[in-house]
Design a protein around this motif. Sequence first.
Motif: not given
Length: 414
Positions: A9-15, A176-183, A185-196
Amino acid sequence: MSEQEYRWLLPSAMGGPEPHARPGRTPAPAGQGAARPRRTLRDWVVDLLMFLIAAAIGLAAVEDASELGDSRLVLVFDQVLGALACCALWLRRRWPTAVALALTVLSVAVPAASGAMGIALFGVTVHRPFKVAGPLSAAGIAVGVLQALVRPDPAVSFRVAVVVTLVFTLLIFGWGMFVRARRQLVLSLRERTVRAETEAALRAEQAQRLAREAIAREMHDVLAHRLTLLSVHAGALEFRPDAPPAEVARAAGVIRDSAHEALQDLREIIGVLRSPGAADDDRPQPTLATLDALVAESREAGAKVTLDNRIADPDAVPAAVGRTVYRIAQEALTNARKHAPGAEVAVTVTGRAGDGVTVTVHNPAPDGDVPRVPGSGQGLIGLTERAQLAGGRLDHGLEPDGGFRITAWLPWAP
C-alpha cells in the motif's frame, strides 16, 4: 492485516521487504517458484540513497576515531567493517530482521556501522510487529551503552553518550511506529472504501433484481388477464365448431379486442423498461375505483361475475392498497376463467380506515369437464408476495364443495 499489504500500500522511503505481487515489479522467471521479484528503478534509487547515508555516517565516525588517536589497524578495521555494514543494507529487503540484528551486534565495537544499524532498525520497526521491533530497539540502546564503554569518546562523557543513544534510538523507533500506524490507517480506509463500493454494487444489483421482479409481476398480472381471454374463447371455438354464427362472431370479437388490449399493455410495459422513471409516472395505474371496469370487462367476455363493493368511497382508499386489491381481483378472475369456466364468481370488498380492506373472490366448482388451460402457478405466488409487500396477508385454497376461494387483507391507515 498482513505485512505484505502494508508494504504494497505505501512502500517505505527507507526500504524494506517488498511483496511479490507489487505493481510495477518484474515477475520472477517461470519455474523458480517463490523467487523474489527484481527491484524496480525506485527500489534501486532508495537503496542507493540509504547506502550513501549510512556510508556518510560511517565516514564521519571513522574520522572522529582518527582524531582521537586510534591506531591505524583499528581505523582500517573500522573502515572495512563499516563498508560491509553499508553493503549489508542491500540485503535488508530479503532478511530485514537478520540484517538489523547482525548490524546491531557489529555496532558494539564498530562505530562506523551505527548509521547502517539505525536504517535497518527503522525498516524493521515499519515492517515488523512490536514484538520484533521492540526488542531490537532495546538492543540498539544497549549497544549504544556498550559502545560508549568499549570505544569511549574522550570528548563526550559517558552520560551524554547514553542520552544521545537513547534519543537517537527512540526517535528511530517512534518514527517507524508512526509510519506503520499511518500505513494501517490508510489500508483501513482503503478497505472501507472497497467494502463500501462492494456494498453499493450489491445494493444496486439487489435493486435491479427487485425491479425485474416487479416488472415480471406486472407483466404477469396485466398480460395474463388478456391472454386468458384469448385462450378461453379460442378453446370454446375449438370445442364448439358448430356454434351459432352470432356466438362465433362474439367470441372472435372478444379475441380481437383482448389481443389489441394485450398489445397496448405490452407497449406500456416496454415503455417502463425503456424509461422507468417517466413512463411509470405517466402510465395510469388501476385503483379500487376502476374495479367496476374490470368486472364489466369480464362480463362482456361472457363470465358471470358479481361485485359487492361495500366501501362507500373507493377514492378514499390509498392508491397502493386499491391497486393491490385490483390486481388480486384481476388474477382471481383470470384463474376462474381458466379453471372454472361458466361458474359464477363472487367478488366482495369490505373495510374501512383503521380496520383495513378485505377482498374475497369465490367461485363454485365448475360443471362438467373443463378444457385444460396450462398454468405455472406463479400467479398465486405473486399475489401472496404482493399482499405481503403491502403489509397484509393472503390465503387461498379449495372449498369442501370443490370451489376455490381467495381472501386477502390489506392495511388501511386511519
